[in-house]
Design a protein around this motif. Structure first.
Motif, PDB file in Angstrom:
ATOM      1  N   GLY A  76       0.816  -1.209   0.000  1.00 57.20           N
ATOM      2  CA  GLY A  76       0.000   0.000   0.000  1.00 57.20           C
ATOM      3  C   GLY A  76       0.848   1.257   0.000  1.00 57.20           C
ATOM      4  O   GLY A  76       1.806   1.382  -0.765  1.00 57.20           O
ATOM      5  N   ALA A 292      -0.973   1.352  -5.432  1.00 58.84           N
ATOM      6  CA  ALA A 292      -1.671   1.026  -4.182  1.00 58.84           C
ATOM      7  C   ALA A 292      -3.183   1.104  -4.356  1.00 58.84           C
ATOM      8  O   ALA A 292      -3.928   0.221  -3.914  1.00 58.84           O
ATOM      9  N   HIS A 296      -3.347  -2.854  -4.540  1.00 57.40           N
ATOM     10  CA  HIS A 296      -3.349  -3.261  -3.140  1.00 57.40           C
ATOM     11  C   HIS A 296      -4.751  -3.240  -2.556  1.00 57.40           C
ATOM     12  O   HIS A 296      -5.138  -4.146  -1.817  1.00 57.40           O
ATOM     13  N   ASN A 297      -5.508  -2.233  -2.888  1.00 64.94           N
ATOM     14  CA  ASN A 297      -6.847  -2.085  -2.314  1.00 64.94           C
ATOM     15  C   ASN A 297      -7.903  -2.927  -3.016  1.00 64.94           C
ATOM     16  O   ASN A 297      -9.063  -2.924  -2.620  1.00 64.94           O
ATOM     17  N   GLN A 301      -2.480  -7.821  -4.797  1.00 66.19           N
ATOM     18  CA  GLN A 301      -1.189  -7.497  -4.183  1.00 66.19           C
ATOM     19  C   GLN A 301      -0.005  -8.182  -4.850  1.00 66.19           C
ATOM     20  O   GLN A 301       1.145  -7.818  -4.609  1.00 66.19           O
TER      21      GLN A 301
END
Length: 454
Positions: A76, A292, A296-297, A301
């Protein structure tokens, strides 16, 4: 004070006095750009604008993309503080490099040759050449990937095509150094614009961004996987060959070679590089932030490679041209990095070895050394292996940093070499702290890589 008095005593350089040492760095363009001695401040700043932007290219080259993408997707916004720290280090170190070149009339390679014994210079030269090859490796991979994403050219074919960029640099150099700087700045504007649009669409939370950027997490040091990428970010951001480059190209300005003229030149050159490196900070942070937000969100990932990011950006951000903007910026980054790597290679070879070969031959040699491993790795392991090679090249770059940073800080702190233009004790202390941080992080990474990771 006279010009002779403003120059550091020649006796302070152990091997000074040889005729060859009197040759200026990049002599074909040395002192070729006029600088107004008076007038409005913006006219004087404009005259010095250029070297800082050329140096900033190295801080947003394709190597940064791999480490920033991996950092944003896996962790992130956590590594934003590393980007901020490395950028502040870069601002300080580049200011010192510009000061060395302006105060002594020597670039960093020439300074090393004039002071250190031959065995030490040989080690420093090898380390710097490895850094340039690692940087070139990142440029070859990044440009080849961009060509594949935009035009469907196979990765191996794109890598081979990058050899042609040697002629682009020659063409621009023949027109004049200002043309070279204008080319670099135009491509930087393209890169900045592409990421400005993506950041606007991604709409990241400003509070979280600021907190992550200014408040480092202890996990960065305690988590080996995070530290590996963090060191890669530092290696990709603080580029060792940029210190050699900057100390040379600031001398293209025709400032007065007196103490007053040099002080003025140092002020404007430092302003130029600081502004340019803030642009680099935005681009690096933007790559990590977009990664990110998009990956990531959203449960992606594992995205660590550029082609993966290209495929997923548009659908995840909800912007149809996001992936195209990403690839265009990558291509501009690869082309831009070619210019600075070419000049750095010439400066290092001439400074350490006094070896002057045709620029096209020097460029094709270093580019060939970068193309071969890319072709071999791609043939054996496919595109996944190429992505890992890109991240690894940045770790190699980070390992070379002490070989450039320590001599630089040593020289600019020495009044016998710099005269009245030596840095104050407080700045010297800060510079040595930066050098120590780089050394400690590198040793930590080596230990984790050899005994803990894998």
């Amino acid at each position: 004070m006279s010009d002779a008095e403003a120059t550091a005593p020649r006796s302070s350089w152990r091997f000074a006095g040889r005729d060859e040492d009197d040759q200026p760095s990049l002599r074909e363009v040395n002192s070729t750009i006029a600088v107004p001695s008076s007038g409005a401040w913006f006219r004087r700043l404009f005259a010095f604008m250029g070297p800082g932007y050329m140096v900033s290219v190295g801080y947003m080259d394709p190597g940064n993309w791999a480490t920033d993408l991996a950092g944003g997707a896996q962790f992130g916004y956590t590594l934003l503080s590393v980007i901020m720290l490395s950028n502040l280090m870069a601002i300080l170190l580049q200011a010192l490099a510009a000061r060395l070149g302006i105060a002594t009339g020597r670039d960093l390679a020439q300074a090393c040759r004039a002071y250190y014994p031959r065995p030490v210079n040989f080690v420093l030269w090898i380390a710097c050449e490895l850094a340039i090859i690692a940087c070139d490796l990142a440029e070859v991979i990044g440009t080849a990937i961009a060509l594949k994403l935009l035009f469907g050219i196979p990765l191996i074919g794109g890598a081979i095509l990058t050899a042609l960029d040697a002629f682009l640099v020659l063409l621009l150099m023949n027109k004049g150094f200002r043309y070279l700087e204008a080319f670099v700045i135009a491509l930087l504007i393209v890169i900045f614009s592409c990421f400005a649009i993506q950041i606007f669409v991604a709409a990241p939370p400003a509070g979280t961004i600021l907190h992550s950027m200014f408040v480092p997490s202890s996990e960065i040091v305690t988590n080996p996987a995070m530290l590996y990428i963090a060191i890669g970010i530092i290696g990709a951001t603080v580029m060792p060959h940029n210190l050699y480059l900057h100390s040379s190209i600031v001398q293209t300005r025709a400032y007065e070679r007196t103490e007053k003229g040099k002080r003025d030149a140092i002020k404007w050159a430092t302003t130029d590089s600081t502004i340019a490196l803030m642009l680099a900070l935005f681009v690096n942070a933007a790559i990590l932030i977009v990664s990110a937000v998009a990956f990531h969100n959203s449960g992606h990932q594992d995205v660590a490679e550029i082609d993966q990011a290209f495929e997923l950006l548009s659908p995840l951000l909800g912007l149809s041209i996001a992936s195209i903007l990403f690839a265009v910026a990558l291509l501009a980054s690869g082309l831009n990095s070619t210019v600075t790597a070419t000049l750095a290679g010439q400066i290092v070879m001439e400074g350490f070895l006094r070896l002057r070969i045709p620029n096209w031959a020097r460029r094709l040699l270093t580019r060939g050394l970068a193309i071969v491993p890319v072709v071999v790795v791609t043939a054996l392991y496919g595109e996944k292996g190429t992505g890992q090679l890109l991240v690894f090249s940045q770790v190699i770059l980070s390992m070379q940093l002490p070989f450039a940073v320590v001599p630089l800080v040593q020289f600019v702190s020495d009044k016998k070499k710099m005269g009245n233009l030596a840095i104050p004790r407080g700045v010297a202390a800060l510079a040595w702290v930066v050098a120590a941080i780089i050394l400690v992080l590198n040793f930590k990474l080596l230990y984790d890589t050899m005994f803990e990771v894998g």
